[in-house]
Every structure is written in C-alpha cells, then in structure tokens.
Design a protein around this motif. Structure first.
Motif: not given
Ligand SMILES: C[S@@+](CC[C@H](N)C(=O)[O-])C[C@H]1O[C@@H](n2cnc3c(N)ncnc32)[C@H](O)[C@@H]1O
Length: 216
Positions: A63, A122, A169, A172
């Motif tokens: 991510c 996100r 984040l 999520t």
C-alpha cells in the motif's frame, strides 16, 4: 523556481532537491547495494519476507510503494505484487525504474510480477480483490535524532513529509478481511490509534507488526 525538480538523466528519471547538495533520487533496482539485498538468500532471510510469510504465487499488495524496494523484494520471491503509491512524482520515478527493470536481463522476470497503481490506498484497497498479504510502510515522524532516516529515504521524507493518516490506512487494510496485514515501523514506536498486533518481529532498527485475521 521551485525547490524540487523532476529531471531526466542519462540513466533515468530522477528527483533533485535544489536546496541540498544531496545526489538526486533515482530508483535503480539494478544498483549494487540493492542487488546485494536481493541476493542474500533471494531476500528469503529478510524479516519482511518472514513477516509476510512470502511464497511464490502469493498475491500481495504493497500500500505504500515509495521507492519500491520492499515490493520488488517480495516479487523476487515469486509474489504477485500490486504496488500503490499516492505521490504522483514518486509513482513516476517508480514507473520509470520498473520499465527499465523490465528490459534488464536479471530483473525482468521479477519486474513482470509487479503492477503499479497511482492513488490513495485508503480509497483503492476496498475496490481490489482481497489479497493474501497487505504490507504497509508509512513515513513515521522521527522521534529521536538517532532514528532519523538516511540516504535516499531522507530526500523522500523531506519531499513528502510524514504520513499522519497511517493509522487509517492500517485500519482500512485490516477491514478488507485480508488474512495477513504487515505494518513496518520504527522499533520503539507506538500508536494508540492502532489495535494491538497478533505478534511482532523485531529487527535492529525496525519492527514488523503482524495482524493475522481474515473473514469472520
Ligand atoms: C516509507 S515510504 C515506503 C518505502 C517502501 N516500503 C520501500 O521499500 O521503498 C512510504 C510511501 O508510502 C506512500 N504512502 C503513504 N500513505 C499512502 C496511502 N494512503 N496510499 C498510497 N501511498 C501512500 C508515501 O507517499 C511514500 O512514498
């Protein structure tokens, strides 16, 4: 004139800081220092590989792609890696480096296993199929001088600042139901906004907090 410039050198795209004597930042997966990291057991002995339980064919989302080193390392172990990067400038540097890696005889196979997406993880994560592993490595604020980042990462931190929304984040990522979420962070840091991990792997400077969960 703005402080930072994207420029094209003879070897690739790079980010220069006009206020610093530091060498411009250019991502090169063929650089000797990185090649050494890849060769050391193909990265298998890396703590990140152990925290991610990396194995060939595993679907992994990174991510916080940044300079792409962690994601590239996981791809070198056979993982199918999706990198997400929200800075369009960093994503351009990374895209350029991945393109070069795809025509490098020793890096092409690994680079082919990587897909780069530009945007905020996100927002992107909930729209993607749930992978086997998610890794998150945000820019944390340096709490002590000793813990300050070095080299290329230093230029990146000056350019981007810290990721104050990292806890959102991580949450999520956990909420996707992914069976394994790995958070890389400074060794002695803590964040009350994050749930306690299932377990942690500790290195000399960083720690990997592992959230093992999944559906249900
Ligand atoms: C510490 S760097 C990651 C370094 C990377 N692990 C490596 O091996 O080079 C953090 C990066 O994550 C990116 N980032 C932070 N939060 C993000 C988010 N919500 N979505 C996408 N990228 C994010 C930042 O822009 C930065 O480039």
């Amino acid at each position: 004139m703005s402080r930072y410039r994207l420029e094209r050198s003879a070897t690739g795209l790079r980010l220069a800081d006009g206020f610093s004597r530091q060498h411009p930042l250019e991502i090169d997966f063929g650089a000797p220092s990185f090649a050494h990291r890849l060769e050391r057991g193909g990265g298998r002995r890396e703590q990140l590989a152990r925290a991610a339980s990396a194995r060939p064919g595993q679907r992994l989302i990174d991510c916080t792609a940044g300079l792409g080193r962690d994601g590239f390392l996981m791809a070198s172990l056979g993982c199918e890696v999706t990198m997400i990067e929200r800075s369009t400038v960093v994503a351009q540097l990374l895209f350029d480096a991945l393109l070069r890696a795809k025509s490098h005889p020793e890096l092409a196979e690994t680079a082919q296993r990587i897909t780069l997406l530009t945007g905020d993880a996100r927002c992107i994560l909930p729209a993607l199929p749930v992978p086997d592993v998610i890794i998150v490595d945000p820019m944390f604020p340096a709490r002590r001088k000793r813990a300050m980042v070095k080299g290329e990462m230093q230029l990146l931190q000056r350019f981007l600042g810290t990721d104050e929304d990292a806890a959102v984040l991580v949450q999520t990522a956990i909420n996707t139901g992914c069976p394994r979420v790995v958070l890389k962070r400074p060794l002695h840091s803590g964040d009350d906004r994050l749930p306690p991990p299932s377990y942690s792997l500790r290195g000399t400077a960083v720690r990997y907090d592992v959230y093992v969960g999944g559906p249900g």
